[in-house]
Design a protein around this motif. Structure first.
Motif, PDB file in Angstrom:
ATOM      1  N   ARG A 183       0.790  -1.239   0.088  1.00 37.52           N
ATOM      2  CA  ARG A 183       0.021  -0.064   0.205  1.00 37.52           C
ATOM      3  C   ARG A 183       0.915   1.256  -0.171  1.00 37.52           C
ATOM      4  NH1 ARG A 183      -5.395  -1.252   2.928  1.00 37.52           N
ATOM      5  NH2 ARG A 183      -5.235   0.838   3.607  1.00 37.52           N
ATOM      6  N   GLU A 184       1.929   1.370   0.688  1.00 39.62           N
ATOM      7  CA  GLU A 184       2.909   2.301   0.714  1.00 39.62           C
ATOM      8  C   GLU A 184       3.498   2.606  -0.587  1.00 39.62           C
ATOM      9  OE1 GLU A 184       5.615   1.780   3.949  1.00 39.62           O
ATOM     10  OE2 GLU A 184       4.073   1.873   5.547  1.00 39.62           O
ATOM     11  N   GLU A 210       0.898   4.263  -2.776  1.00 38.83           N
ATOM     12  CA  GLU A 210       1.074   5.474  -2.328  1.00 38.83           C
ATOM     13  C   GLU A 210       1.917   6.760  -2.776  1.00 38.83           C
ATOM     14  OE1 GLU A 210       0.759   8.410   1.818  1.00 38.83           O
ATOM     15  OE2 GLU A 210       0.559   6.303   1.884  1.00 38.83           O
ATOM     16  N   ILE A 231      -7.055   6.503  -4.937  1.00 32.37           N
ATOM     17  CA  ILE A 231      -6.185   7.344  -4.299  1.00 32.37           C
ATOM     18  C   ILE A 231      -5.395   8.673  -4.957  1.00 32.37           C
ATOM     19  CG2 ILE A 231      -5.786   5.713  -2.294  1.00 32.37           C
ATOM     20  CD1 ILE A 231      -2.891   5.294  -4.017  1.00 32.37           C
ATOM     21  N   SER A 285      -9.255   4.563   1.409  1.00 37.70           N
ATOM     22  CA  SER A 285      -8.564   5.240   0.195  1.00 37.70           C
ATOM     23  C   SER A 285      -8.638   6.611   0.286  1.00 37.70           C
ATOM     24  CB  SER A 285      -9.261   4.989  -1.206  1.00 37.70           C
ATOM     25  OG  SER A 285      -9.048   3.487  -1.179  1.00 37.70           O
ATOM     26  N   ILE A 308      -5.653   8.067   2.286  1.00 36.76           N
ATOM     27  CA  ILE A 308      -4.454   7.939   1.536  1.00 36.76           C
ATOM     28  C   ILE A 308      -4.406   9.209   0.643  1.00 36.76           C
ATOM     29  CG2 ILE A 308      -2.836   6.444  -0.025  1.00 36.76           C
ATOM     30  CD1 ILE A 308      -4.298   4.258   1.374  1.00 36.76           C
ATOM     31  N   ARG A 337      -3.115  12.399   1.719  1.00 37.70           N
ATOM     32  CA  ARG A 337      -1.852  12.448   1.686  1.00 37.70           C
ATOM     33  C   ARG A 337      -1.167  12.715   0.241  1.00 37.70           C
ATOM     34  NH1 ARG A 337      -2.287   8.329   5.476  1.00 37.70           N
ATOM     35  NH2 ARG A 337      -1.597   6.702   4.020  1.00 37.70           N
ATOM     36  N   VAL A 338      -1.761  12.151  -0.641  1.00 42.36           N
ATOM     37  CA  VAL A 338      -1.292  12.085  -2.179  1.00 42.36           C
ATOM     38  C   VAL A 338      -1.846  13.429  -2.658  1.00 42.36           C
ATOM     39  CG1 VAL A 338      -1.755  11.454  -4.398  1.00 42.36           C
ATOM     40  CG2 VAL A 338      -1.737   9.503  -2.487  1.00 42.36           C
TER      41      VAL A 338
END
Length: 513
Positions: free
Chosen positions: A211-212, A215, A244, A410, A413, A416-417
């Protein structure tokens, strides 16, 4: 003799050119004749138009009718010429309509009862006629209004232009032309946008490292390759990548909808979500990059414009097909050359490749492939294509978590994206370029004007000298390092960011060697 003219347009790729439709009614044997390089749909419109006019209780000339579509050298395609041709013929008999006919672009196919049916490629034609939302470009000095079928109202509303009107029938449009009725506008663009359901990361149990990595890829617009045994979650992760990414802007919706309309995959409305295109591994090069006859259609790379192109089972795709991605990845467009013209389709997408680590099923975690089979596996992914892939995700079939309860959604995340992209966009704006993600910035600009810290650059020089990185690999690592720094809110990447960026890339080289 009576003459009337109006405006329409024809589409080539995702660009349109204005067309003047003229009708002349004069002496001669009864019949309708057309000139101007119309395709089969245009030539077959004669009987549709005549029947639609008769069923709308409007007058049909009982003498010779000559219709001209100019410029004469430009090929014309599409059934949307039905409405402007019919109105030009009617206008030749009634001078009251001449003023509105001359300053209006009409689009629409006619049913036999006179009803208006959906026209394909409306957005490029609207842009050609009216220009952008701020009035730039287009043929605004001659076209003041555009009339489209109600079936096209949703996508036409994306432009947010008050000059675009909708109609239901030929009779209604004709009454508007002679000033008897008014037509309604398409409405506000917000009302035309429908939200799409996208799979969420909250459905995934565990897989924190994977997942990271996605991202980071989403924040910088980096291309991804996922390698892992069957059932380890590669497809599941790829399907959730669009969730995301930042939502499409109205301008991007216009671009994406125009491409899907050209391919006939828009479904009659606006494309409001980032595309996720996942073709079968048997895809041909023409289907991947686009092609066809005189009017080539967009391929998967263009259908994924502003979204994600997911190529599963990459080991099954022939090398010459995969190598067709190299130019679109660099140029962010596809140029299809034909005898008399070039058709250009945008292709700014995020690539995700997925493959098994070997050809066997890895029984009990051990590979049972022979050495020759292992040596051939993933050799179809050429070196130049590998060099364009920034992030590698290694998935494992060994699950440590069963329940997805408490998994990060999502939406968290995506925040942050979006924050990382805003930092990057602000930096590149100050540098005088219009980019929102690090993955699209010129490598020359990053290397010369936005290097990492001195120790980090020395580390990259050492890796380049040792042959661990190519020059393109150095540029890609710098872009990745900037993305990692943006996610952390750091002003300049340091050696730690560069080392982590190297780790994301070098694992790919080991995986496919």
């Amino acid at each position: 003799m009576a003459l009337a003219s109006t405006r329409s347009a024809t589409v080539e790729g995702v660009a349109a050119q204005m067309v003047t439709v003229e009708a002349n009614v004069g002496a001669g044997l009864p019949g309708m004749h057309m000139v101007g390089l119309g395709d089969a749909a245009v030539k077959e419109s004669r009987e549709r138009i005549r029947t639609a006019i008769a069923n709308s209780s409007l007058a049909w000339p009982r003498t010779k009718i000559m219709v001209s579509l100019s410029p004469a050298h430009l090929p014309k395609a599409g059934s949307h010429f039905d409405l402007p041709i019919a109105l030009a013929v009617l206008g030749s008999l009634d001078p009251r309509a001449h003023e509105r006919l001359a300053t209006t672009m009409f689009l629409g196919e006619l049913a036999l009862d006179g009803a208006l049916r959906r026209a394909e490629g409306v957005l490029p034609m609207l842009l050609a006629a009216l220009g952008t939302a701020d009035g730039a470009g287009g043929a605004g000095n001659t076209v003041k209004t555009v009339v489209v079928p109600r079936a096209n109202a949703e996508e036409a509303a994306l432009l947010g232009r008050r000059e675009v009107l909708v109609a239901d029938s030929l009779a209604q449009v004709w009454r508007w032309c002679i000033g008897e009725v008014e037509l309604e506008g398409v409405g506000a663009p917000e009302a035309s946008i429908r939200k799409a359901d996208v799979p969420d990361f909250r459905d995934i149990a565990g897989m924190s490292e994977e997942r990271e990595a996605l991202e980071v890829a989403a924040a910088g617009g980096h291309h991804v390759m996922m390698i892992g045994p069957p059932g380890s979650g590669k497809s599941m992760l790829a399907e959730r990548l669009p969730s995301i990414l930042p939502p499409l802007t109205v301008e991007e919706m216009v671009e994406v909808t125009a491409i899907h309309a050209a391919a006939g995959t828009s479904g009659g409305g606006a494309v409001a979500a980032r595309p996720f295109v996942a073709p079968h591994p048997s895809i041909t090069r023409a289907a991947l990059t686009g092609g066809g006859g005189a009017n080539p259609v967009p391929g998967a790379v263009s259908l994924a414009h502003r979204g994600v192109l997911f190529l599963d089972e990459a080991s099954e795709i022939p090398a010459h097909v995969l190598d067709g991605l190299r130019i679109p990845l660099e140029k962010r467009e596809v140029r299809l050359s034909r005898l008399r013209s070039d058709v250009v389709y945008p292709a700014d997408f995020q690539l995700v490749l997925a493959a098994n680590p070997c050809a066997c099923e890895r029984k009990r975690g051990k590979c049972v492939c022979t050495s020759p089979v292992r040596a051939r596996h993933l050799r179809n992914v050429s070196g130049p294509l590998r060099d364009r892939i920034d992030v590698v995700v290694r998935t494992s079939g060994d699950a440590t978590v069963v329940s997805a309860e408490g998994a990060e959604p999502s939406s968290a995340i995506a925040e942050r994206v979006l924050a990382a992209r805003e930092r990057a966009s602000a930096r590149w704006t100050r540098a005088g370029i219009e980019e929102s993600v690090n993955g699209r910035v010129s490598p020359t600009l990053i290397r010369r004007c936005f290097p990492a810290r001195e120790s980090a650059m020395a580390f990259l020089e050492t890796e380049l000298a040792l042959g661990e990185l190519t020059q393109r690999g150095v540029d890609r690592c710098l872009k990745l390092a900037w993305t990692l720094a943006d996610l952390e809110g750091v002003d300049v990447p340091d050696i730690d960011h560069v080392d982590r960026a190297m780790a994301l890339r070098t694992s790919h080289a080991k995986a496919v060697a």
